[in-house]
Design a protein around this motif. Structure first.
Motif, PDB file in Angstrom:
ATOM      1  N   ASN A  77       0.830  -1.189   0.000  1.00  0.00           N
ATOM      2  CA  ASN A  77       0.000   0.000   0.000  1.00  0.00           C
ATOM      3  C   ASN A  77       0.874   1.252   0.000  1.00  0.00           C
ATOM      4  OD1 ASN A  77      -2.156   1.720   0.232  1.00  0.00           O
ATOM      5  ND2 ASN A  77      -2.711   1.110   2.307  1.00  0.00           N
ATOM      6  N   ASN A  78       1.149   1.776  -1.193  1.00  0.00           N
ATOM      7  CA  ASN A  78       1.911   3.010  -1.301  1.00  0.00           C
ATOM      8  C   ASN A  78       1.426   3.793  -2.522  1.00  0.00           C
ATOM      9  OD1 ASN A  78       3.459   2.077  -3.664  1.00  0.00           O
ATOM     10  ND2 ASN A  78       4.455   0.700  -2.196  1.00  0.00           N
ATOM     11  N   LYS A  79       2.002   4.930  -2.766  1.00  0.00           N
ATOM     12  CA  LYS A  79       1.531   5.774  -3.867  1.00  0.00           C
ATOM     13  C   LYS A  79       1.698   5.101  -5.228  1.00  0.00           C
ATOM     14  CE  LYS A  79       2.044  10.263  -1.702  1.00  0.00           C
ATOM     15  NZ  LYS A  79       2.699  11.564  -1.721  1.00  0.00           N
ATOM     16  N   LYS A  82      -1.053   2.309  -5.573  1.00  0.00           N
ATOM     17  CA  LYS A  82      -2.365   2.939  -5.747  1.00  0.00           C
ATOM     18  C   LYS A  82      -2.466   3.610  -7.115  1.00  0.00           C
ATOM     19  CE  LYS A  82      -2.795   3.902  -0.840  1.00  0.00           C
ATOM     20  NZ  LYS A  82      -2.783   4.985   0.143  1.00  0.00           N
ATOM     21  N   SER A  83      -1.383   4.202  -7.590  1.00  0.00           N
ATOM     22  CA  SER A  83      -1.383   4.827  -8.917  1.00  0.00           C
ATOM     23  C   SER A  83      -1.623   3.787 -10.000  1.00  0.00           C
ATOM     24  CB  SER A  83      -0.057   5.545  -9.186  1.00  0.00           C
ATOM     25  OG  SER A  83       0.097   6.627  -8.312  1.00  0.00           O
ATOM     26  N   MET A 146      -5.570  10.139  -8.903  1.00  0.00           N
ATOM     27  CA  MET A 146      -4.129   9.940  -8.878  1.00  0.00           C
ATOM     28  C   MET A 146      -3.403  11.259  -8.601  1.00  0.00           C
ATOM     29  SD  MET A 146      -1.800   7.774 -11.479  1.00  0.00           S
ATOM     30  CE  MET A 146      -1.690   9.006 -12.723  1.00  0.00           C
ATOM     31  N   LEU A 149      -3.775  11.945  -5.028  1.00  0.00           N
ATOM     32  CA  LEU A 149      -2.963  10.990  -4.271  1.00  0.00           C
ATOM     33  C   LEU A 149      -1.534  11.506  -4.147  1.00  0.00           C
ATOM     34  CD1 LEU A 149      -2.449   8.075  -3.093  1.00  0.00           C
ATOM     35  CD2 LEU A 149      -1.894   7.430  -5.444  1.00  0.00           C
ATOM     36  N   TRP A 150      -0.950  11.942  -5.257  1.00  0.00           N
ATOM     37  CA  TRP A 150       0.432  12.406  -5.245  1.00  0.00           C
ATOM     38  C   TRP A 150       0.577  13.759  -4.560  1.00  0.00           C
ATOM     39  CZ3 TRP A 150       4.692   9.629  -6.089  1.00  0.00           C
ATOM     40  CH2 TRP A 150       4.502   8.359  -6.644  1.00  0.00           C
ATOM     41  N   ARG A 151      -0.520  14.498  -4.410  1.00  0.00           N
ATOM     42  CA  ARG A 151      -0.512  15.772  -3.678  1.00  0.00           C
ATOM     43  C   ARG A 151      -0.925  15.584  -2.219  1.00  0.00           C
ATOM     44  NH1 ARG A 151       1.060  20.515  -6.276  1.00  0.00           N
ATOM     45  NH2 ARG A 151      -0.311  21.464  -4.786  1.00  0.00           N
ATOM     46  N   ASN A 152      -1.077  14.319  -1.814  1.00  0.00           N
ATOM     47  CA  ASN A 152      -1.489  13.945  -0.454  1.00  0.00           C
ATOM     48  C   ASN A 152      -2.854  14.504  -0.076  1.00  0.00           C
ATOM     49  OD1 ASN A 152       0.912  12.480   0.131  1.00  0.00           O
ATOM     50  ND2 ASN A 152       1.967  14.433   0.430  1.00  0.00           N
ATOM     51  N   ASN A 154      -5.917  12.866  -1.460  1.00  0.00           N
ATOM     52  CA  ASN A 154      -6.942  11.853  -1.717  1.00  0.00           C
ATOM     53  C   ASN A 154      -7.058  11.004  -0.457  1.00  0.00           C
ATOM     54  OD1 ASN A 154      -8.700   9.920  -2.665  1.00  0.00           O
ATOM     55  ND2 ASN A 154      -7.586   9.543  -4.564  1.00  0.00           N
ATOM     56  N   ASP A 157      -8.531   7.215  -0.947  1.00  0.00           N
ATOM     57  CA  ASP A 157      -7.948   6.369  -2.005  1.00  0.00           C
ATOM     58  C   ASP A 157      -9.004   5.887  -2.996  1.00  0.00           C
ATOM     59  OD1 ASP A 157      -5.495   6.618  -0.745  1.00  0.00           O
ATOM     60  OD2 ASP A 157      -5.720   4.763   0.379  1.00  0.00           O
TER      61      ASP A 157
END
Length: 167
Positions: A77-79, A82-83, A146, A149-152, A154, A157
């Motif tokens: 479970n990491n970026k 999830k991406s 996505m 998610l990368w901008r912290n 989301n 998820d």
């Protein structure tokens, strides 16, 4: 002029091709969720009352309208994982486009309206999945999910068609 032949093409497109393209997209999300140790995986095709279910697949009365998938947890479970889950649907759609074109090129299948519709709806699905936008119901496209998610940003998820189920 819209004639009988056009009506039959419409029926084929919206009641056969589009649900298949939707299923391929959702299976792409679930494929990557499964690779990363997803638990509680489920795919729902359509909306409305439940028609039938098979293991992890539910088919609803309006099978041609909407679809979604969910999972409860991931082992990895990491970026990045999830991406790949968010991109999985579009990856599967793009691969299916190339596969259909390749099979036509080597004369395994014949070019026809069916395959034209399949490729058209697959491109449609990819475009709107990756376009970073908020849906009318407040959910996110895969691209926006996505991005957030990368901008912290989301928090749950989730995207419009793939979400992590939270209890």
């Amino acid at each position: 002029m819209f004639g009988y032949d056009d009506f039959m093409k419409f029926i084929q497109a919206f009641f056969v091709v589009f649900p298949v393209v939707t299923l391929i997209h959702l299976l792409g999300h679930i494929f990557f969720a499964a690779i990363f140790g997803g638990k509680g995986i489920r795919v729902v095709i359509g909306s409305g009352k439940l028609l039938f279910s098979l293991k992890f697949l539910e088919v609803r009365h309006f099978y041609f309208w909407y679809g979604g998938c969910e999972y409860i947890s991931l082992k990895y479970n990491n970026k990045l994982t999830k991406s790949l889950i968010f991109l999985g649907g579009s990856i599967f759609n793009v691969v299916s486009i190339f596969l259909v074109n390749y099979l036509i090129r080597i004369d395994i299948i014949e070019a026809s309206m069916l395959w034209y519709q399949f490729v058209y709806f697959s491109f449609y699905y990819v475009f709107f999945a990756l376009l970073p936008m908020d849906m009318a119901d407040g959910t996110l496209s895969d691209g926006k999910a996505m991005y957030k998610l990368w901008r912290n940003k989301n928090k749950d998820d989730s995207s419009a068609d793939c979400r992590r189920k939270v209890f």
